[in-house]
Every structure is written in structure tokens, then in C-alpha cells.
Scaffold this motif. Structure first.
Motif, PDB file in Angstrom:
ATOM      1  N   PHE A  32      62.453 -44.198  47.027  1.00  0.00           N
ATOM      2  CA  PHE A  32      63.533 -43.519  46.392  1.00  0.00           C
ATOM      3  C   PHE A  32      64.798 -44.061  46.650  1.00  0.00           C
ATOM      4  N   ASP A  33      64.953 -44.309  48.063  1.00  0.00           N
ATOM      5  CA  ASP A  33      66.323 -44.922  48.666  1.00  0.00           C
ATOM      6  C   ASP A  33      66.601 -46.270  47.959  1.00  0.00           C
ATOM      7  N   TYR A  35      65.756 -47.243  44.969  1.00  0.00           N
ATOM      8  CA  TYR A  35      66.113 -46.835  43.389  1.00  0.00           C
ATOM      9  C   TYR A  35      67.328 -46.450  43.509  1.00  0.00           C
ATOM     10  N   THR A  36      67.827 -45.287  44.442  1.00  0.00           N
ATOM     11  CA  THR A  36      69.281 -44.857  44.145  1.00  0.00           C
ATOM     12  C   THR A  36      70.328 -45.900  44.601  1.00  0.00           C
ATOM     13  N   GLU A  37      70.042 -47.062  45.483  1.00  0.00           N
ATOM     14  CA  GLU A  37      71.045 -48.132  45.502  1.00  0.00           C
ATOM     15  C   GLU A  37      70.994 -48.876  44.609  1.00  0.00           C
ATOM     16  N   ALA A  39      70.455 -48.517  41.408  1.00  0.00           N
ATOM     17  CA  ALA A  39      70.359 -47.889  39.933  1.00  0.00           C
ATOM     18  C   ALA A  39      72.078 -47.730  39.477  1.00  0.00           C
TER      19      ALA A  39
END
Lengths: 214, 330
Positions: A32-33, A35-37, A39
Motif C-alpha cells: 500500500f505504501d 503504491y501511494t508513493e 502513484a
């Protein structure tokens, strides 16, 4: 290939993010981390694509002398001029983003007043439209009209002067009938979004491919 | 064409002129109509009022200049309230244009020519005090004043960048940024809007992610505010309050009732209510721009209602309703 690869990426990305949400494990959190970095980084590259695309469309209009082509100049000139002011012009002649600078002048003295003016003009149009079109033509239209008058008066202090019942009735309309109707609409929209997301993830909805591979 | 028909077909420019008059006149003749705060606004105020230096709030400038008149006074009012209570504030921007608006909002709170405002101390300016060791806000203020700095007359207090305030600025794909801040604010924003390293700032050391933040107030003229609920409230339990335009406010009553948002400032009226509460609470001497704007809104609403009533009188008196009924029957 041109169609299947993007479909597979969308499916994998969607499924991973969906499953990840329900796994309370550090590995899942790391995914998740990660991906959020990245994206937003991918999104930043989309900006380049967007600028390229808008330039191509408007250059084509200018070349072809299409109807209203001077408006394309109004799009392209600020699009390139403002970054030029901000990043390339020396500060000694008004470059940079600090105040005062040409960039700041264009933002605070041109863009903000233009956008604020556009929105403010709504008041004039609404007044004119209300006078011409807001008629008690039927029972339903009358209900709408009476409700609008109560809520409008409830929103302003003059309503308090006319009687406390007015703002109380206005708030009651917002808190109960309005809430019930909005919740029904929101639920409908929510289920619709869920269905659309699933259709995109499983490749049923392919409109986002822009016709690639067809 | 009879008189009623002539009246219904009045040149729209007369209506525009009437609106212009009722918008301009109240700026010269103040009415000062009373504004009674609603529970929706009071909930936001009470929550901010219950916070202190150990807590933190986010204020999201999530609007663009089109709705500045409604949203900006909300931001300024909440900023003043938070600074008065020494509640650390993170400022963010959902749109590129919103960052400039956030800076304008901050500048209006830091304009020391206005009594009751705050004195801004940039991060670099208190470096010498920091070098001697940071041991909390109170000791910082004492050390800063011992170094020969004094509050100008009428100023309410100091705002130390890095302790009381971090202006994070704009990042693209802000919904994902909110999602990421749930894990780490500094991972999303290694530096603030002015290029200062956020890792060094006491505000970041005390509040590393959204789980350690007590409230996010999102000021929006679009559905941008929903990102805070979807990615903040539902994911990490972040309490969120809305400051939205009047036309949008009706959309968000279900979220108040369900407890997903703490409260809501709806339109200029919401901002005026917050200003009234602040004045009653002793945080400001007088109310601000939003309260002044309520005179304008009152008259404009009355004018529009009168126009609607007159339009309907002309419609029925002129017998146009019979023509419409006949047309419908055909």
C-alpha cells in the motif's frame, strides 16, 4: 497486445489494492505504501501527456484557421508563458514565483479576479432566471417554490428577524427531507460506482482504453 | 402585448442593475443583522476550542478562486482560532491554484497592521533559538522574547513556523496524498511549500501521520472535500469537518447525521457563524468579512424572492397559467 496489456495491468492493480485493504499484515501495508508513493509520480507524467495533447489540438486549430481559432492562442500563450515567467526568467526582470514577480502578478491580479468574476456573475443570471422561470405552474412546482423561499430566507440573518420559526423550518427541511433524498441518491451513486469499478477491473467496461486495439 | 406581458418580458439588464445595487449598497450602509450559529458550525468550533498545543489540525485549502468569497473567510476564521489556542496547524492545497489562496489566507492572519493578528516567525528566523535546543513551545516563546523580540502593539501572539504551522502546499493527486499521509506525512511531503526540511520540524516529530492528527477542516467548492472522508476518516479515523459553498452544503447533511463528519460551515453564512462564535469566545475583537457579507446576502435573497413573487403575480394576473393549461391539454 495493445488492448490486453493495459487490461491486465488495470485488473492486477485493482485486485491487489482491493485485497490489500482486507489483509492486516506489514507486507500488505508495504504494498500500500509503495503504491501511494509512486502513484503521484506516474500521475505527474500524465501531466506531460496532457500538455502535449492540448498543444496538439490547439496548434491544429490555429493552423486550420478553425472557427474561433484566436481562442486557441489564448490557451497556448499563457500555457507556455507562465512557466517561462516562473522558471526561466531571471528574478531581476520579474522572474520566479515570489511576490512581486510576473508569475505572482498573473496569478493574483489576473487569474484570481477572472475566476472570481465568472462565479460571481451567477448571481445575476440566477436572479434573472428565477424571475422568468420559477412559476407555481403545478402542485409540485408550488412545493418547490415555497421550499426554496423558506430555505433562502433561513440562510440569511434577515430570516431570523422575520421570526425564529423561519430558520428553524429551513434547517428542518435541510436536516430531514433533504437528508433522506440525498442519502437515497448517494446510495444509488455509490452502488453505481462500485459496479463501474468492478466492470473496469474485470475488463467489461473498456471506454478508458480510448478505443485502443479496436 | 398587455402590461403583465410587458412586465414579464422586462429587459434582463434592469434585473442585473437591481442585483448590482443590492450588492454594492450594503458595503456603504452597514445593517449588522444578527447571525445565530447553528449546531453544524458550533460542532466544528467546539472541537477546535477543545484542542491545545499537544494536538494538531489540518486545514485543507481545497477550493479555487471561483469560490474564494465563501471559502476564504472560513479558512481565516479557523486559522485565527487555532493560532489563538496554540493548536499546531498543517496547511495543504488540493489544487495548484489553492496554494496561493492558502498563502493569502495566512498573510491576512499575519498582517500585523490589523489589531488582533499574529506575528509570523519563519523557520529560518528562529534558527539561533533552535540551535540552543528546542524544549517545547512555552520555552521557545520565552527564549525568543528574551532574545529581544517583542510583540507589536495589538498583536495577539507569535506563530512559529515548524511548531505552530507547517504550510505543506500542493501535491498532485491529492486523494492519494491523503491516503499516504495516513502512514507518514513526511513521506508525502519531505519539504514544506518553502523548501524547508519537514523531518526537522517539531510539528512533524509530534504528529507523524494522520492518526496523530485531531481534525481536518477541508474548505472546498467541489467534491474534493470527500477525499478527506473516504481516505482520512474511513481509513485512519481522522475527524473531518467541512467548509463548503452554500449550494454544496445540502449534499453533506447525510454525512453529519451518520457521524462521518464532525460538522459543517455552509457558505458565507457558515463562515459568519464561526466568526460570531470566535467573537463570543473572546478570540477576536470584531467579526470579519463573512459577517459583513451577510448584509449583502440578505438583501440579494430578499430581492430574488421579490422577483419570484412578482413574476408569479404577473403570470397569474395576466392569465398565462390558462394558456399553459390549454397548451398542456392539447
Amino acid at each position: 497486445m495493445k488492448r490486453n496489456v493495459p487490461l491486465m495491468i488495470a485488473m492486477l492493480g485493482g485486485l491487489i489494492m482491493m485485497i490489500q485493504y482486507f489483509i492486516p499484515h506489514q507486507a500488505s501495508q508495504d504494498v500500500f505504501d509503495y503504491y501511494t508513493e509512486w502513484a503521484p509520480l506516474v500521475g505527474s507524467f500524465a501531466l506531460i501527456l496532457g500538455v502535449g495533447s492540448i498543444t496538439r489540438v490547439h496548434v491544429h486549430k490555429i493552423r486550420a484557421k478553425a472557427p474561433n481559432w484566436p481562442f486557441s492562442l489564448a490557451v497556448l500563450i499563457p500555457l507556455y508563458l507562465i512557466p517561462l515567467f516562473a522558471f526561466f526568467l531571471p528574478a531581476s526582470i520579474g522572474g520566479g514565483t515570489e511576490n512581486p514577480s510576473l508569475f505572482d502578478f498573473m496569478y493574483s491580479r489576473v487569474q484570481i479576479p477572472i475566476q472570481a468574476t465568472m462565479f460571481s456573475m451567477l448571481a445575476f443570471y440566477i436572479a434573472s432566471a428565477a424571475f422568468r422561470a420559477f412559476r407555481a405552474k403545478s402542485a409540485l412546482a408550488t412545493v418547490l417554490l415555497v421550499t426554496a423561499v423558506i430555505v433562502m430566507l433561513a440562510q440569511v440573518p434577515i430570516g431570523d428577524l422575520l421570526g425564529r420559526w423561519l430558520p428553524d423550518t429551513g434547517l428542518w427541511i435541510l436536516r430531514f427531507p433533504n437528508l433522506a433524498a440525498k442519502r437515497a441518491i448517494e446510495l444509488g451513486v455509490g452502488f453505481g460506482m462500485l459496479a463501474t469499478c468492478l466492470k473496469i477491473i474485470f475488463g467489461v467496461e473498456r471506454g478508458w482504453l480510448g478505443g485502443a486495439g479496436e | 402585448m398587455n402590461n403583465w406581458e410587458r412586465f414579464l418580458n422586462i429587459d434582463r439588464r434592469w434585473i442585473y442593475l437591481l442585483i448590482a445595487i443590492v450588492v454594492i449598497v450594503p458595503f456603504f450602509i452597514r445593517m449588522g443583522l444578527p447571525v445565530v450559529p447553528t449546531q453544524e458550525v458550533r460542532s466544528v468550533y467546539d472541537l477546535v476550542d477543545s484542542l491545545g498545543p499537544d494536538d494538531a489540525i489540518f486545514i485543507g485549502w481545497d477550493f479555487d478562486p471561483g469560490t474564494e468569497a465563501e471559502n476564504q473567510p472560513m479558512g481565516v476564521a479557523v486559522l485565527r482560532h487555532a493560532f489563538a489556542r496554540h493548536v499546531p496547524v498543517f496547511v495543504t492545497a488540493y489544487w495548484p491554484l489553492a496554494q496561493g489562496l492558502a498563502e493569502m489566507g495566512l498573510a491576512s492572519v499575519f498582517d500585523t497592521r490589523v489589531p488582533g493578528n499574529f506575528v509570523y516567525v519563519p523557520w529560518a528566523e528562529w534558527e539561533s533559538v533552535r540551535a540552543a535546543g528546542y524544549a517545547g513551545r512555552d520555552s521557545l516563546e520565552s527564549a525568543w522574547e528574551a532574545a529581544g523580540n517583542s510583540l507589536p502593539e495589538g498583536a495577539r501572539g507569535w506563530v512559529f513556523e515548524g511548531v505552530d504551522l507547517a504550510n505543506l502546499g500542493y501535491l498532485p493527486y491529492f486523494s492519494l496524498v491523503i491516503l499516504g499521509m495516513g502512514t507518514s506525512i513526511a513521506n508525502q511531503y519531505p519539504t514544506d511549500a518553502y523548501g524547508n526540511n519537514l523531518h526537522d520540524m517539531p510539528i512533524l516529530q509530534a504528529h507523524k501521520n494522520l492518526r496523530e492528527v485531531d481534525l481536518a477542516v477541508t474548505l472546498a467548492g467541489s467534491t474534493a472535500c470527500m477525499s478527506w472522508v473516504v481516505y482520512g476518516t474511513s481509513r485512519v479515523g481522522l475527524p473531518v469537518a467541512f467548509g463548503v459553498t452554500a449550494v454544496m452544503a445540502t449534499d453533506y447533511f447525510p454525512y453529519i447525521q451518520s457521524g462521518q463528519i464532525v460538522g459543517m460551515m455552509g457558505g458565507l453564512r457558515g463562515a459568519a457563524e464561526y466568526e460570531v462564535l470566535e467573537t463570543e469566545g473572546g478570540y477576536t475583537e470584531t467579526t470579519g468579512k463573512a459577517y459583513r457579507g451577510m448584509d449583502v446576502q440578505s438583501l440579494a435573497h430578499i430581492l430574488i424572492i421579490l422577483l419570484v413573487i412578482l413574476g408569479n403575480i404577473a403570470y397569474f394576473a395576466g392569465g398565462f397559467h390558462k394558456k399553459t393549461a390549454m397548451k398542456n391539454r392539447r
